[in-house]
Enzyme design. Structure first.
Site, PDB file in Angstrom:
ATOM      1  N   GLU A  77      44.466  42.572  47.862  1.00  0.00           N
ATOM      2  CA  GLU A  77      43.976  41.347  47.226  1.00  0.00           C
ATOM      3  C   GLU A  77      42.896  40.786  48.146  1.00  0.00           C
ATOM      4  OE1 GLU A  77      44.657  40.345  44.334  1.00  0.00           O
ATOM      5  OE2 GLU A  77      46.363  41.621  43.851  1.00  0.00           O
ATOM      6  N   CYS A 125      40.144  32.185  47.659  1.00  0.00           N
ATOM      7  CA  CYS A 125      39.508  33.477  47.362  1.00  0.00           C
ATOM      8  C   CYS A 125      38.862  33.514  45.991  1.00  0.00           C
ATOM      9  CB  CYS A 125      40.517  34.615  47.515  1.00  0.00           C
ATOM     10  SG  CYS A 125      41.955  34.472  46.437  1.00  0.00           S
TER      11      CYS A 125
END
Length: 476
Positions: free
Chosen positions: A221, A255
């Site tokens: 991720e 993010c």
């Protein structure tokens, strides 16, 4: 260079913990459904019962983290994920019947989802609770055992997570290893049945290389520059709120935060001013505002200020929310900042920003915006604002990204029914909800043949019956 005694001790603890979890998994390879539900309830209660302790630890690690944001993005998201998994676990774990083709008939075919075993979870600093516990929820739902390495940049939160998890789980089921980057590298060098990493693309490459030595499956991720495409007709009043919220939540240290805006037409300054006005409503006087989060470290603070100064030196128009510069600097807060049409060669346009800075770039058309996105690496998220469904469909067809939110920002992340993950440089694999359960499970194929089976008719010596059956198979 030799390790410190503390680092060496942390590294030495990893192997025995993995061995203990492997032995426990061998004794109980199929954790009962009721026990898994209890595990998930324990995670939910951990988050809810210790909200104050968690908020205090994160606030101390950041030098100022909004407690309201911690409640929203750490506590609520974690509790929701645990509840969702607990409510759906029976359906996820049930064997899945699938059709059996003519060539394999008579017989029954099904898929069993079985736990992979001992998994490693490496979590980051920006959401140190959510991004530790939500992957753990997926692993526990699948029936796995987990060893966790949280970030060294949030040491108080990491220590708290270690304590709270140790209070609820034996170390042969869930354990935490703390320490610096050398500990993280040693952690990833061990053989896991699955390795889950959240963090930068640069470190993600090293994690993937370490996992490859053991042929361990890996979930990455990562991040990247998540773009926003604004149609020329998208109303300023409607888009300013989600842009400011998505970019300045957690001071942009997210993010999937919007990383830059591609505004169709000649209105980049108008969009920028609307975003700053909204930011000033959200965060009046950022230096003394408890709802506005600080930058996590001096190094990150210096890097973001260097981006601003580089743009200023090149004559870029910079808009900032009103603030007391000295108070903001003392508390390591950078005010919401918008940069109008910065050149493509600046660091702010080349690197993932991870801070409260938002470049807004004019573009000629939706096609030009899509071409700009496609010229870079595939982003973790993409946002499109338009009231025309044809424009939205065109952007979806013409681009690639991990996920998409239309006419808002970041909300795809909050839906446990949607898989969350990147593509290409922004990551591989996905989790959340059922997709997370499947990520830590092995889909085991099972075929049960009938007492008499057609395979008897297709064995040598091949004759007329074989030719007839093969002709039927080719037509089916």
């Amino acid at each position: 260079m030799p390790h410190s005694r503390e680092t060496a001790s942390d590294i030495a603890a990893i192997g025995p913990l993995i061995a203990a979890q492997r032995a426990a998994f061998a004794r109980q390879p199929r954790r009962p459904l009721a026990d898994r539900r209890a595990d998930l309830l324990a995670i939910e209660r951990l988050a809810l019962d210790h909200e104050g302790d968690i908020a205090e630890a994160i606030d101390a690690d950041f030098g100022g983290r909004s407690r309201n944001e911690t409640r929203l993005v750490e506590i609520a998201v974690t509790a929701q994920a645990a509840r969702h998994a607990r409510a759906n676990l029976a359906r996820w774990t049930a064997p899945q019947a699938v059709p059996t083709p003519l060539m394999a008939a008579p017989g029954r075919s099904r898929i069993r989802h079985e736990p992979k075993g001992v998994v490693g979870i490496v979590s980051p600093w920006n959401y140190p609770v959510q991004l530790t516990l939500v992957p753990l929820i997926a692993a526990l739902a699948a029936g796995c055992r987990a060893l966790i390495k949280p970030s060294e940049l949030t040491p108080r939160t990491s220590a708290l997570m270690a304590q709270l998890l140790a209070d609820r789980f034996p170390t042969d089921q869930v354990a935490v290893v703390t320490g610096d980057a050398d500990v993280a590298a040693a952690f990833c060098a061990h053989r896991f049945d699955h390795l889950f990493y959240t963090g930068s693309t640069r470190v993600g490459r090293s994690v993937a290389e370490a996992a490859a030595r053991h042929l361990s499956p890996v979930t990455l991720e990562l991040g990247g520059k998540s773009p926003v495409i604004l149609d020329a007709d998208a109303p300023l009043k409607r888009l300013a709120h989600p842009l400011a919220w998505g970019r300045f939540l957690n001071a942009g240290q997210t993010c999937v935060a919007p990383d830059y805006v591609l505004a169709v037409g000649d209105r980049s300054e108008a969009v920028g001013r609307a975003v700053i006005r909204q930011a000033e409503i959200f965060y009046p006087e950022v230096g003394a505002n408890d709802d506005y989060t600080a930058i996590v470290s001096d190094r990150h603070y210096a890097r973001l200020n260097a981006m601003i100064e580089e743009a200023r030196s090149r004559g870029v128009q910079i808009l900032q929310a009103g603030h007391d510069a000295q108070a903001a600097a003392r508390t390591r807060r950078i005010p919401p900042t918008v940069l109008i049409d910065p050149p493509a060669d600046l660091a702010i346009m080349r690197e993932e920003i991870f801070g409260p800075l938002l470049p807004i770039v004019s573009t000629a058309s939706i096609d030009a915006a899509c071409a700009h996105v496609n010229a870079g690496e595939r982003p973790l998220a993409l946002y499109v604002f338009s009231d025309d469904p044809r424009v939205v469909r065109h952007v979806l067809d013409a681009t690639h990204s991990g996920g998409v939110t239309v006419n808002a920002t970041m909300l795809h992340l909050t839906n446990e029914n949607l898989p969350f993950g990147g593509v290409g440089e922004s990551g591989s694999g996905a989790y959340h909800g059922q997709r997370g359960f499947e990520e830590f499970s092995h889909a085991r194929s099972v075929f049960e043949a009938g007492r008499w089976h057609a395979s008897r008719l297709v064995a040598p010596p091949y004759g007329a019956v074989f030719r007839m059956i093969s002709r039927l198979a080719l037509r089916s």
